[in-house]
Design a protein around this motif. Structure first.
Motif, mmCIF file in Angstrom:
data_model
loop_
_atom_site.group_PDB
_atom_site.id
_atom_site.type_symbol
_atom_site.label_atom_id
_atom_site.label_comp_id
_atom_site.label_asym_id
_atom_site.label_seq_id
_atom_site.Cartn_x
_atom_site.Cartn_y
_atom_site.Cartn_z
ATOM 1 N N GLY A 12 -6.470 -8.757 -10.475
ATOM 2 C CA GLY A 12 -6.635 -10.175 -10.144
ATOM 3 C C GLY A 12 -7.338 -10.352 -8.810
ATOM 4 O O GLY A 12 -8.200 -11.218 -8.659
ATOM 5 N N ALA A 13 -6.972 -9.527 -7.837
ATOM 6 C CA ALA A 13 -7.611 -9.613 -6.522
ATOM 7 C C ALA A 13 -9.086 -9.243 -6.611
ATOM 8 O O ALA A 13 -9.942 -9.863 -5.972
ATOM 9 N N ALA A 16 -10.940 -12.110 -8.216
ATOM 10 C CA ALA A 16 -11.070 -13.207 -7.251
ATOM 11 C C ALA A 16 -12.155 -12.892 -6.223
ATOM 12 O O ALA A 16 -12.955 -13.761 -5.868
ATOM 13 N N ALA A 19 -15.491 -13.367 -7.810
ATOM 14 C CA ALA A 19 -15.778 -14.797 -7.958
ATOM 15 C C ALA A 19 -16.257 -15.387 -6.639
ATOM 16 O O ALA A 19 -17.212 -16.176 -6.608
#
Length: 79
Positions: A12-13, A16, A19
């Motif tokens: 997830g990190a 992110a 992104a």
């Protein structure tokens, strides 16, 4: 279980961070494109004005040529 949560959190990190990087790249591209557009606007307007002027000049010259052809030429004087 902790390993699964750690991998999930790491993934997830990473997503992110990608992104954020993508967003930053898009912002930079947009800024560059806006600068390019501003820099090209003036030369484009000058080119448009030149084309318009040349169009008017061409029309005047065509009209003058047409009028000159419809006038009978004067006879030349002998030398």
């Amino acid at each position: 279980m902790d390993d699964v949560l750690h991998r999930h959190h790491s993934q997830g990190a990473r997503i992110a961070a990608e992104a954020v990087d993508n967003f930053t790249a898009v912002k930079a591209d947009n800024a560059r494109l806006r600068r390019d557009k501003r820099e090209l606007a003036e030369p484009l307007e000058l080119a448009i004005a030149a084309i318009q002027r040349l169009t008017v000049d061409n029309d005047r010259l065509r009209t003058a040529l047409h009028e000159a052809r419809s006038i009978a030429p004067l006879p030349r004087r002998p030398r």
